[in-house]
Design a protein around this motif. Sequence first.
Motif, PDB file in Angstrom:
ATOM      1  N   TRP A  56       0.825  -1.212   0.000  1.00  0.00           N
ATOM      2  CA  TRP A  56       0.000   0.000   0.000  1.00  0.00           C
ATOM      3  C   TRP A  56       0.856   1.258   0.000  1.00  0.00           C
ATOM      4  CZ3 TRP A  56      -5.188   0.704  -0.568  1.00  0.00           C
ATOM      5  CH2 TRP A  56      -5.984  -0.452  -0.596  1.00  0.00           C
ATOM      6  N   GLY A  57       2.044   1.185   0.578  1.00  0.00           N
ATOM      7  CA  GLY A  57       2.946   2.336   0.549  1.00  0.00           C
ATOM      8  C   GLY A  57       3.421   2.659  -0.851  1.00  0.00           C
ATOM      9  N   ALA A  58       3.508   1.628  -1.715  1.00  0.00           N
ATOM     10  CA  ALA A  58       3.907   1.861  -3.100  1.00  0.00           C
ATOM     11  C   ALA A  58       2.918   2.761  -3.813  1.00  0.00           C
ATOM     12  CB  ALA A  58       4.034   0.529  -3.833  1.00  0.00           C
ATOM     13  N   ARG A  59       1.631   2.617  -3.499  1.00  0.00           N
ATOM     14  CA  ARG A  59       0.607   3.443  -4.148  1.00  0.00           C
ATOM     15  C   ARG A  59       0.821   4.909  -3.826  1.00  0.00           C
ATOM     16  NH1 ARG A  59      -4.076   0.509  -5.608  1.00  0.00           N
ATOM     17  NH2 ARG A  59      -5.430   2.293  -5.153  1.00  0.00           N
ATOM     18  N   VAL A  60       1.078   5.218  -2.558  1.00  0.00           N
ATOM     19  CA  VAL A  60       1.256   6.611  -2.147  1.00  0.00           C
ATOM     20  C   VAL A  60       2.559   7.180  -2.699  1.00  0.00           C
ATOM     21  CG1 VAL A  60       1.528   8.164  -0.181  1.00  0.00           C
ATOM     22  CG2 VAL A  60      -0.146   6.297  -0.089  1.00  0.00           C
ATOM     23  N   SER A  61       3.654   6.419  -2.563  1.00  0.00           N
ATOM     24  CA  SER A  61       4.953   6.920  -3.017  1.00  0.00           C
ATOM     25  C   SER A  61       4.957   7.179  -4.514  1.00  0.00           C
ATOM     26  CB  SER A  61       6.054   5.919  -2.646  1.00  0.00           C
ATOM     27  OG  SER A  61       6.207   5.833  -1.240  1.00  0.00           O
ATOM     28  N   LEU A  62       4.410   6.252  -5.297  1.00  0.00           N
ATOM     29  CA  LEU A  62       4.374   6.441  -6.747  1.00  0.00           C
ATOM     30  C   LEU A  62       3.402   7.542  -7.150  1.00  0.00           C
ATOM     31  CD1 LEU A  62       4.505   2.766  -8.080  1.00  0.00           C
ATOM     32  CD2 LEU A  62       6.352   4.444  -7.970  1.00  0.00           C
ATOM     33  N   LEU A  63       2.259   7.620  -6.466  1.00  0.00           N
ATOM     34  CA  LEU A  63       1.292   8.671  -6.784  1.00  0.00           C
ATOM     35  C   LEU A  63       1.891  10.047  -6.541  1.00  0.00           C
ATOM     36  CD1 LEU A  63      -1.530   9.673  -7.521  1.00  0.00           C
ATOM     37  CD2 LEU A  63      -2.189   9.361  -5.134  1.00  0.00           C
ATOM     38  N   VAL A  64       2.527  10.226  -5.395  1.00  0.00           N
ATOM     39  CA  VAL A  64       3.151  11.513  -5.092  1.00  0.00           C
ATOM     40  C   VAL A  64       4.265  11.810  -6.084  1.00  0.00           C
ATOM     41  CG1 VAL A  64       4.528  12.785  -3.399  1.00  0.00           C
ATOM     42  CG2 VAL A  64       2.557  11.447  -2.652  1.00  0.00           C
ATOM     43  N   GLY A  65       5.089  10.806  -6.386  1.00  0.00           N
ATOM     44  CA  GLY A  65       6.181  11.014  -7.325  1.00  0.00           C
ATOM     45  C   GLY A  65       5.694  11.400  -8.705  1.00  0.00           C
ATOM     46  N   LEU A  66       4.680  10.704  -9.209  1.00  0.00           N
ATOM     47  CA  LEU A  66       4.166  10.996 -10.551  1.00  0.00           C
ATOM     48  C   LEU A  66       3.418  12.328 -10.588  1.00  0.00           C
ATOM     49  CD1 LEU A  66       2.871   7.438 -11.528  1.00  0.00           C
ATOM     50  CD2 LEU A  66       4.882   8.611 -12.432  1.00  0.00           C
ATOM     51  N   ALA A  67       2.586  12.592  -9.576  1.00  0.00           N
ATOM     52  CA  ALA A  67       1.831  13.850  -9.555  1.00  0.00           C
ATOM     53  C   ALA A  67       2.762  15.051  -9.442  1.00  0.00           C
ATOM     54  CB  ALA A  67       0.839  13.843  -8.400  1.00  0.00           C
ATOM     55  N   ALA A  68       3.757  14.965  -8.561  1.00  0.00           N
ATOM     56  CA  ALA A  68       4.716  16.060  -8.420  1.00  0.00           C
ATOM     57  C   ALA A  68       5.505  16.268  -9.704  1.00  0.00           C
ATOM     58  CB  ALA A  68       5.660  15.783  -7.249  1.00  0.00           C
ATOM     59  N   THR A  69       5.822  15.170 -10.387  1.00  0.00           N
ATOM     60  CA  THR A  69       6.562  15.279 -11.647  1.00  0.00           C
ATOM     61  C   THR A  69       5.734  15.958 -12.722  1.00  0.00           C
ATOM     62  OG1 THR A  69       7.877  13.315 -11.149  1.00  0.00           O
ATOM     63  CG2 THR A  69       7.697  13.960 -13.462  1.00  0.00           C
ATOM     64  N   VAL A  70       4.457  15.593 -12.816  1.00  0.00           N
ATOM     65  CA  VAL A  70       3.579  16.225 -13.816  1.00  0.00           C
ATOM     66  C   VAL A  70       3.511  17.736 -13.592  1.00  0.00           C
ATOM     67  CG1 VAL A  70       1.192  16.409 -14.611  1.00  0.00           C
ATOM     68  CG2 VAL A  70       2.202  14.159 -14.232  1.00  0.00           C
ATOM     69  N   LEU A  71       3.321  18.145 -12.333  1.00  0.00           N
ATOM     70  CA  LEU A  71       3.263  19.577 -12.048  1.00  0.00           C
ATOM     71  C   LEU A  71       4.602  20.255 -12.295  1.00  0.00           C
ATOM     72  CD1 LEU A  71       1.158  19.686  -8.749  1.00  0.00           C
ATOM     73  CD2 LEU A  71       0.426  20.328 -11.050  1.00  0.00           C
ATOM     74  N   SER A  72       5.676  19.625 -11.838  1.00  0.00           N
ATOM     75  CA  SER A  72       6.999  20.221 -11.966  1.00  0.00           C
ATOM     76  C   SER A  72       7.425  20.352 -13.421  1.00  0.00           C
ATOM     77  CB  SER A  72       8.020  19.370 -11.198  1.00  0.00           C
ATOM     78  OG  SER A  72       9.334  19.804 -11.440  1.00  0.00           O
ATOM     79  N   VAL A  73       7.318  19.247 -14.162  1.00  0.00           N
ATOM     80  CA  VAL A  73       7.743  19.277 -15.567  1.00  0.00           C
ATOM     81  C   VAL A  73       6.806  20.153 -16.392  1.00  0.00           C
ATOM     82  CG1 VAL A  73       8.078  17.850 -17.626  1.00  0.00           C
ATOM     83  CG2 VAL A  73       8.875  17.041 -15.404  1.00  0.00           C
ATOM     84  N   GLY A  74       5.517  20.125 -16.084  1.00  0.00           N
ATOM     85  CA  GLY A  74       4.586  20.986 -16.803  1.00  0.00           C
ATOM     86  C   GLY A  74       4.914  22.459 -16.622  1.00  0.00           C
ATOM     87  N   SER A 182      13.462  14.335 -19.136  1.00  0.00           N
ATOM     88  CA  SER A 182      13.501  15.109 -17.899  1.00  0.00           C
ATOM     89  C   SER A 182      12.442  14.629 -16.916  1.00  0.00           C
ATOM     90  CB  SER A 182      13.305  16.594 -18.201  1.00  0.00           C
ATOM     91  OG  SER A 182      13.258  17.364 -17.024  1.00  0.00           O
ATOM     92  N   ALA A 183      11.250  14.299 -17.438  1.00  0.00           N
ATOM     93  CA  ALA A 183      10.170  13.831 -16.578  1.00  0.00           C
ATOM     94  C   ALA A 183      10.525  12.503 -15.927  1.00  0.00           C
ATOM     95  CB  ALA A 183       8.879  13.691 -17.385  1.00  0.00           C
ATOM     96  N   THR A 184      11.138  11.601 -16.693  1.00  0.00           N
ATOM     97  CA  THR A 184      11.512  10.296 -16.140  1.00  0.00           C
ATOM     98  C   THR A 184      12.525  10.448 -15.011  1.00  0.00           C
ATOM     99  OG1 THR A 184      11.167   9.343 -18.339  1.00  0.00           O
ATOM    100  CG2 THR A 184      12.329   7.998 -16.739  1.00  0.00           C
ATOM    101  N   LEU A 185      13.497  11.316 -15.214  1.00  0.00           N
ATOM    102  CA  LEU A 185      14.474  11.563 -14.155  1.00  0.00           C
ATOM    103  C   LEU A 185      13.832  12.267 -12.968  1.00  0.00           C
ATOM    104  CD1 LEU A 185      17.500  12.727 -16.336  1.00  0.00           C
ATOM    105  CD2 LEU A 185      17.343  10.598 -15.043  1.00  0.00           C
ATOM    106  N   GLN A 186      12.871  13.142 -13.240  1.00  0.00           N
ATOM    107  CA  GLN A 186      12.223  13.890 -12.169  1.00  0.00           C
ATOM    108  C   GLN A 186      11.392  12.992 -11.278  1.00  0.00           C
ATOM    109  OE1 GLN A 186      12.770  17.106 -11.384  1.00  0.00           O
ATOM    110  NE2 GLN A 186      11.553  16.629  -9.570  1.00  0.00           N
ATOM    111  N   VAL A 187      10.808  11.919 -11.825  1.00  0.00           N
ATOM    112  CA  VAL A 187      10.043  10.990 -10.990  1.00  0.00           C
ATOM    113  C   VAL A 187      10.940  10.393  -9.916  1.00  0.00           C
ATOM    114  CG1 VAL A 187       8.727   8.848 -10.948  1.00  0.00           C
ATOM    115  CG2 VAL A 187       8.400  10.449 -12.814  1.00  0.00           C
ATOM    116  N   ALA A 188      12.142  10.013 -10.304  1.00  0.00           N
ATOM    117  CA  ALA A 188      13.081   9.457  -9.327  1.00  0.00           C
ATOM    118  C   ALA A 188      13.360  10.465  -8.213  1.00  0.00           C
ATOM    119  CB  ALA A 188      14.380   9.056 -10.021  1.00  0.00           C
ATOM    120  N   SER A 189      13.613  11.712  -8.582  1.00  0.00           N
ATOM    121  CA  SER A 189      13.878  12.745  -7.583  1.00  0.00           C
ATOM    122  C   SER A 189      12.661  12.992  -6.704  1.00  0.00           C
ATOM    123  CB  SER A 189      14.294  14.044  -8.272  1.00  0.00           C
ATOM    124  OG  SER A 189      15.454  13.868  -9.047  1.00  0.00           O
ATOM    125  N   SER A 190      11.468  12.940  -7.290  1.00  0.00           N
ATOM    126  CA  SER A 190      10.244  13.200  -6.525  1.00  0.00           C
ATOM    127  C   SER A 190       9.961  12.083  -5.530  1.00  0.00           C
ATOM    128  CB  SER A 190       9.058  13.365  -7.483  1.00  0.00           C
ATOM    129  OG  SER A 190       9.242  14.471  -8.334  1.00  0.00           O
TER     130      SER A 190
END
Length: 260
Positions: A56-74, A182-190
């Motif tokens: 269940w922690g994977a859902r939160v960690s990936l969701l936050v990482g992907l959502a933050a990346t979309v906003l950041s890269v956008g 850039s987005a792929t790398l940003q997910v890792a950072s997020s």
Amino acid sequence: MVLGVVGVLAVLAPLIADESGLDATKAEGGRLEGPSWRFWLGTDEVGRSVLVLVLWGARVSLLVGLAATVLSVGLGALVGLVAGHAGGGVSWVLMRVTDWFLVLPQLVLAIALATVLGPTQATIIVAIALTSWASTARLVRAATLSVSTRGHVERAKALGAGGWHVVRRHVLPGVLPLIAASATLQVASSVLAEATLSFLGLGDPGRVSWGTMLSRAHEAGSVSYGAWWYLLPPGLAIIAVVAAFTVCGRALESAFQEGR
């Protein structure tokens, strides 16, 4: 393969493990029990299955990482495109703002934002996005300036194409590969930033993520207790996902450079 496996497990977590396993009042194990046939990865300080927490922690960690990346890269892509295409005073102002965000310590700024706005999942996403868009803006601006000098773009301008048409039909397709890398790398950072903020106690206390697991394991004294099963699974999950996204991002960068 790693990202595929983690993504599938995160999506199928409700089918693999009941969400009631996250409720401390319904814990069926003892405090910090070691791995067994009943609890494959042991239990936490209140008797919950660590395996359930990791899934269940994977859902939160990936969701936050992907959502933050979309906003950041956008945001970074928008600033970079406008700065590169508009030029002049607009570009100067946008790049000075970008430079200001680049020189600020990202983690310190994210901690300050998360502290002021409160420990919620949305806050973490916004804090990560607002502190990590500047590098993307710089990259996209440089790519926009390069693409704008190509022959087909110059011909479009000479034929009377408007600015929005040039950006949408000619410039944006040329910089999309760089944005994707850039987005792929940003997910890792997020993902790593979310784990860091959650470990520091700034994550959403009502949700389980890999970072909050590490924080609670530390507070429960799992190191001195020798409960390695509580620390290693979330830690290794973070390392695996961050490394996988980084490798994919570097591969996309190499492919983009060879394509040019």
